[in-house]
Design a protein around this motif. Structure first.
Motif, short mmCIF file in Angstrom:
data_model
loop_
_atom_site.label_atom_id
_atom_site.label_comp_id
_atom_site.label_asym_id
_atom_site.label_seq_id
_atom_site.Cartn_x
_atom_site.Cartn_y
_atom_site.Cartn_z
N GLN A 112 -0.74 4.77 -1.69
CA GLN A 112 -2.04 4.49 -0.92
C GLN A 112 -2.31 4.30 0.45
O GLN A 112 -1.03 4.03 1.18
N LEU A 125 -5.53 -2.02 -1.52
CA LEU A 125 -6.85 -2.58 -2.36
C LEU A 125 -7.35 -3.68 -1.79
O LEU A 125 -6.55 -4.57 -1.61
N SER A 126 -8.65 -3.92 -1.64
CA SER A 126 -9.45 -4.99 -1.01
C SER A 126 -9.30 -5.99 -2.23
O SER A 126 -9.17 -5.76 -3.39
N SER A 183 -10.70 -4.22 -10.53
CA SER A 183 -9.74 -2.97 -11.42
C SER A 183 -9.30 -3.96 -12.71
O SER A 183 -8.91 -3.28 -13.47
N GLY A 229 0.78 -1.16 0.06
CA GLY A 229 0.03 0.06 -0.05
C GLY A 229 0.73 1.19 -0.05
O GLY A 229 0.61 2.30 -0.63
N GLN A 260 -11.67 -4.81 -4.77
CA GLN A 260 -11.22 -3.80 -5.70
C GLN A 260 -10.36 -4.39 -6.61
O GLN A 260 -10.20 -3.82 -7.83
N GLN A 261 -9.35 -5.40 -6.19
CA GLN A 261 -8.10 -5.85 -6.89
C GLN A 261 -8.84 -6.57 -8.20
O GLN A 261 -8.52 -6.51 -9.36
N ARG A 267 2.57 1.78 -3.31
CA ARG A 267 1.61 2.51 -4.37
C ARG A 267 1.09 3.73 -4.07
O ARG A 267 0.36 4.60 -4.68
#
Length: 194
Positions: free
Chosen positions: A39, A43-44, A51, A34, A47-48, A37
């Motif tokens: 962030q 990403l959960s 994407s 994280g 979300q992965q 990136r």
């Protein structure tokens, strides 16, 4: 069972074993990923997965001066290429001077566009897609050159396109279509704006 652990864990570890994921706790590798990136949170899993899905843009701006038409569905690219070639020739010749062979080609194109539009509007997955308008507009324009602006055949095709006038996203495009028909019907030379 190992398979169930893998499914719950969401992935395999470095050694090929299931990693245990405890809700609410971040693993060191997840926090490092994280931070790499930029962030705050990684990403959960959802979300992965999301994407990786393609993003479907709107089927072209509904402010495109006719006879231009964006490609709406990939499988219709050959039909679109035929349409553009036909209309390019027809605009140079003019609807009044179209030879019989070109008129017949225009009739065939109009029928194919309309048939495809009806197929799409009859399918549950695409029945409310405003991109279908482009198919009706192309059918009407092909008929405009093949039959002429005062013909009954063109009037039928035009009604299909006109039925979209009340749609908020498409209404402006119908107005552009009307303006194009007016210019073609008048026999005025086409400028760069049309």
């Amino acid at each position: 069972m190992e398979v169930r652990g893998w499914l719950r864990g969401g992935g395999l570890g470095r050694a090929g074993r299931a990693e245990e994921v405890v809700p609410g706790l971040k693993s060191e590798s997840a926090s490092a990923d994280g931070k790499e990136r930029g962030q705050e949170e990684p990403l959960s899993r959802v979300q992965q997965l999301l994407s990786g899905l393609p993003v479907c843009p709107a089927p072209g701006a509904f402010a495109t001066p006719p006879p231009a038409c964006p490609s709406v569905w990939e499988r219709d690219k050959a039909l679109l290429a035929r349409y553009h070639a036909y209309v390019d020739d027809a605009e140079k010749i003019g609807w009044r001077a179209m030879p019989d062979a070109s008129r017949e080609e225009g009739r065939e194109l109009a029928a194919q566009w309309r048939s495809r539009a009806i197929d799409l509007s009859s399918a549950k997955a695409t029945e409310q897609c405003d991109g279908i308008y482009w198919y009706f507009q192309n059918a009407a324009i092909a008929s405009l050159f093949a039959e002429g602006p005062e013909s009954e055949a063109f009037a039928r095709y035009r009604r299909d396109a006109e039925s979209y006038r009340g749609w908020s996203r498409v209404g402006g495009q119908v107005q552009l279509f009307d303006e194009y028909v007016t210019v073609i019907a008048s026999g005025a030379p086409l400028g760069p704006d049309i």
